[in-house]
Design a protein around this motif. Structure first.
Motif, PDB file in Angstrom:
ATOM      1  N   HIS A  50      46.791 163.923  21.748  1.00  0.00           N
ATOM      2  CA  HIS A  50      45.875 163.205  20.865  1.00  0.00           C
ATOM      3  C   HIS A  50      46.430 161.838  20.479  1.00  0.00           C
ATOM      4  CE1 HIS A  50      43.749 167.125  19.398  1.00  0.00           C
ATOM      5  NE2 HIS A  50      43.301 166.697  20.558  1.00  0.00           N
ATOM      6  N   SER A  53      46.314 159.513  23.528  1.00  0.00           N
ATOM      7  CA  SER A  53      44.942 159.081  23.736  1.00  0.00           C
ATOM      8  C   SER A  53      44.535 158.029  22.710  1.00  0.00           C
ATOM      9  CB  SER A  53      43.991 160.281  23.654  1.00  0.00           C
ATOM     10  OG  SER A  53      42.644 159.872  23.682  1.00  0.00           O
ATOM     11  N   LEU A  57      43.540 154.109  23.457  1.00  0.00           N
ATOM     12  CA  LEU A  57      42.251 153.568  23.031  1.00  0.00           C
ATOM     13  C   LEU A  57      42.448 152.390  22.085  1.00  0.00           C
ATOM     14  CD1 LEU A  57      39.183 153.698  22.983  1.00  0.00           C
ATOM     15  CD2 LEU A  57      39.340 155.387  21.138  1.00  0.00           C
ATOM     16  N   ALA A 140      31.030 157.006  20.919  1.00  0.00           N
ATOM     17  CA  ALA A 140      31.630 156.842  22.238  1.00  0.00           C
ATOM     18  C   ALA A 140      32.492 155.584  22.201  1.00  0.00           C
ATOM     19  CB  ALA A 140      30.560 156.746  23.324  1.00  0.00           C
ATOM     20  N   VAL A 141      33.221 155.355  23.279  1.00  0.00           N
ATOM     21  CA  VAL A 141      34.141 154.211  23.321  1.00  0.00           C
ATOM     22  C   VAL A 141      33.423 152.873  23.111  1.00  0.00           C
ATOM     23  CG1 VAL A 141      35.773 152.948  24.774  1.00  0.00           C
ATOM     24  CG2 VAL A 141      35.838 155.441  24.705  1.00  0.00           C
ATOM     25  N   SER A 220      32.792 157.065  15.318  1.00  0.00           N
ATOM     26  CA  SER A 220      33.692 157.894  16.133  1.00  0.00           C
ATOM     27  C   SER A 220      33.726 159.299  15.563  1.00  0.00           C
ATOM     28  CB  SER A 220      35.103 157.299  16.129  1.00  0.00           C
ATOM     29  OG  SER A 220      36.003 158.144  16.800  1.00  0.00           O
ATOM     30  N   ALA A 222      35.040 162.215  17.969  1.00  0.00           N
ATOM     31  CA  ALA A 222      35.729 163.132  18.889  1.00  0.00           C
ATOM     32  C   ALA A 222      37.217 162.818  18.912  1.00  0.00           C
ATOM     33  CB  ALA A 222      35.143 163.037  20.297  1.00  0.00           C
ATOM     34  N   GLY A 224      40.810 162.780  20.170  1.00  0.00           N
ATOM     35  CA  GLY A 224      41.310 162.816  21.530  1.00  0.00           C
ATOM     36  C   GLY A 224      40.459 162.028  22.498  1.00  0.00           C
ATOM     37  N   GLN A 225      39.312 161.534  22.036  1.00  0.00           N
ATOM     38  CA  GLN A 225      38.418 160.753  22.903  1.00  0.00           C
ATOM     39  C   GLN A 225      38.063 159.402  22.285  1.00  0.00           C
ATOM     40  OE1 GLN A 225      35.015 163.037  24.191  1.00  0.00           O
ATOM     41  NE2 GLN A 225      36.202 164.901  24.399  1.00  0.00           N
ATOM     42  N   THR A 226      37.576 159.424  21.046  1.00  0.00           N
ATOM     43  CA  THR A 226      37.168 158.174  20.398  1.00  0.00           C
ATOM     44  C   THR A 226      37.963 157.888  19.130  1.00  0.00           C
ATOM     45  OG1 THR A 226      35.420 159.336  19.182  1.00  0.00           O
ATOM     46  CG2 THR A 226      34.824 158.344  21.302  1.00  0.00           C
TER      47      THR A 226
END
Length: 273
Positions: A50, A53, A57, A140-141, A220, A222, A224-226
């Protein structure tokens, strides 16, 4: 050596104490707590999936943000500093909106623009259905990038515009009369004058992008993603566990290190500029 008056000594002592209490001591406490469970725990805390990531980002968002705001800042400053047109004062006022609007409001504005209830959602869905895509903006990104751009785009512009106003247009007009092209004038006359303010603005923009929380948190969801580093730090700290809190301090030390690097670069740019 000149003896300082009581007023000067008092002012110096107050300034030093304020800086120590408000800046130095809190930063030292972050680093101390980050290493409270030992170096092995620190390394483990900053190397989770995490965190990696979020770090990737954060840096990627910072780079894209600097590219976008850099182009926008130069173009906007050049237009306002060199041209006369109707609505010029309105444009300068609009550019300063991110300085007065809360970052959280900026994030909510993006949701109401690109989210499921937003104005552009039907068009995004139409594109997705027609080309069989899955384009998403908020949560999302792209939403993270847009939110960061929103809160940072005045920085580079604000550093460049005073220099352009003070430079005037005499040299550029003389070069144009001698047959120089617009690009040559910009490259040889305009940009050398704004080079150091431009770099200084990039540093300020980068530092702001690294630490942005409110606007990014709104778009944002998520982990680990966003999640960027500030959001990951908040998630670790809000976990409430002892290891989670210490991990939050460990990850915070990464941002502190980046901030110190930015300060060193800024000092170099200020000295040369």
């Amino acid at each position: 050596m000149k003896r300082r008056s009581l007023g000067e000594l008092t002012a110096i002592i107050i300034a030093v104490l304020f800086v120590l209490l408000m800046l130095v001591v809190p930063l030292i406490s972050v680093l101390t707590n980050a290493l409270s469970k030992g170096l092995d725990f620190f390394v483990k805390a900053i190397s989770t999936s995490h965190v990696i990531s979020a770090l990737g980002l954060t840096i990627g968002t910072m780079i894209v943000t600097v590219l976008i705001t850099g182009v926008f800042g130069v173009v906007a400053a050049y237009c306002i500093g060199k041209f006369q047109f109707k609505g010029k004062s309105i444009l300068t006022t609009l550019i300063d909106i991110p300085f007065t609007v809360s970052p959280v409001i900026a994030g909510l504005a993006l949701i109401m623009t690109f989210g499921r209830m937003g104005w552009f959602h039907p068009y995004i869905e139409a594109i997705n259905n027609y080309f069989n895509l899955d384009i998403r903006i908020v949560f999302a990104v792209p939403g993270v990038i847009l939110a960061t751009v929103f809160v940072t785009f005045p920085f580079i512009y604000r550093e460049i515009i005073p220099v352009l106003f003070s430079q005037g247009k005499d040299e550029e007009e003389a070069a144009a009369m001698m047959g120089a092209s617009g690009w040559t004038i910009f490259r040889r006359i305009t940009f050398p004058a704004i080079k150091w303010p431009f770099l200084y603005g990039i540093i300020l923009c980068s530092a702001r992008a690294l630490g942005e929380f409110g606007a990014v948190a709104a778009v944002s969801k998520a982990r680990g993603q966003t999640f960027t580093l500030p959001l990951e730090i908040d998630a670790l700290y809000m976990s409430g566990s002892e290891s989670g809190v210490v991990s939050a301090f460990a990850v915070s030390s990464l941002l502190v290190g980046m901030a110190l690097i930015m300060l060193v670069i800024r000092s170099i740019v200020e000295k040369k500029g």
